[in-house]
Design an enzyme around this catalytic site. Sequence first.
Site, short mmCIF file in Angstrom:
data_model
loop_
_atom_site.label_atom_id
_atom_site.label_comp_id
_atom_site.label_asym_id
_atom_site.label_seq_id
_atom_site.Cartn_x
_atom_site.Cartn_y
_atom_site.Cartn_z
N ASP A 121 -76.46 9.81 36.95
CA ASP A 121 -75.84 10.96 37.65
C ASP A 121 -76.56 12.26 37.18
O ASP A 121 -76.36 13.41 37.90
CB ASP A 121 -74.26 11.39 37.69
CG ASP A 121 -73.68 9.93 38.08
OD1 ASP A 121 -74.13 9.33 39.22
OD2 ASP A 121 -72.63 9.75 37.29
N ASP A 133 -73.21 4.05 44.62
CA ASP A 133 -72.14 4.48 43.72
C ASP A 133 -70.84 4.60 44.40
O ASP A 133 -69.91 3.91 43.93
CB ASP A 133 -72.53 6.06 43.20
CG ASP A 133 -72.37 6.51 42.04
OD1 ASP A 133 -71.98 5.54 41.18
OD2 ASP A 133 -71.97 7.71 41.67
#
Length: 335
Positions: free
Chosen positions: A206, A160
């Site tokens: 997420d 990420d």
Amino acid sequence: AQNSSEMPETITSRDAARFPIVASCTLLGLYLFFKIFSQEYINLLLSMYFFVLGILALSHTISPMMNRFFPTSFPNKQYQLLFTQGSGDSKEEIVNYEFDTKDLVCLALSSVVGVWYLLRKHWIANNLFGLAFSLNGVELLHLNNVSTGCILLGGLFIYDVFWVFGTNVMVTVAKSFEAPIKLVFPQDLLEKGLEADNFAMLGLGDIVIPGIFIALLLRFDISLKKNTHTYFYTSFVAYIFGLGLTIFIMHIFKHAQPALLYLVPACIGFPLLVALAKGEVTEMFSYESSAEILPHTPRLTHFPTVSGSPASLADSMQQKLSCPRRRRQQSPSAM
């Protein structure tokens, strides 16, 4: 024996280590796709694909809740969709799906949301589908131990950070991809109401990735047999803290933030501190998720012996699983 598709998918340490690499290849592939081909046609194809998937996911998600609203006198007929190949002893089932009238009602309601999403791409419809995908993801994907969870979260932490800060790939794909793979939050809601068009985004990864780790900690809580959910509540609060910190930093620096940069340390660190304080670190890392059944929790493994009837889920739970079914050994409990 049950079809493997009925069982939750257990993520092993090898799967966890490979996940960031596979995700990176997929993300880069999508980025190149959007650069080479017409964005309009790609999104049209994706819209149709997620339209179908979204209806099925939302229908499955709302069916246990909807069962409470049906009166006992509701004429609930059973149906079976069977599609086979071959004949005689060599006959093979390709599709074997049981459903009932309640399922059809849930499917109809979900289809209304689907048509709304397809025609308007409204942010509420997008979020309903996104939440349904997230819930199904947490239910279907299972971590077998905390070590595997740390490998998975650690790898995706690096993934990420790299794709958000190191390149513009993640942000470009997120903005170009017109599909319910993200939750969107209108920042001009007070000014424009439901017609708001300035959004902050949160990818479903997420939600699902920390979610399956939090689900593992809930199973660990139950395995301790102390009638407390200390680790679950700790990790849940940690997730909220991490998400709040992400939003705060995003507003301060006016730049897209990799949510896992804040969520991963919070979701791993907070429960680990609690385990250190309670002297249960060894128990936490030696725990192997097995087939404990969470109370009052819908489990995909308790669908009928066919590919699954969502609406029958609530009934099977009310019966306290009085009719035992054959189960694969060492299958993790579903969330």
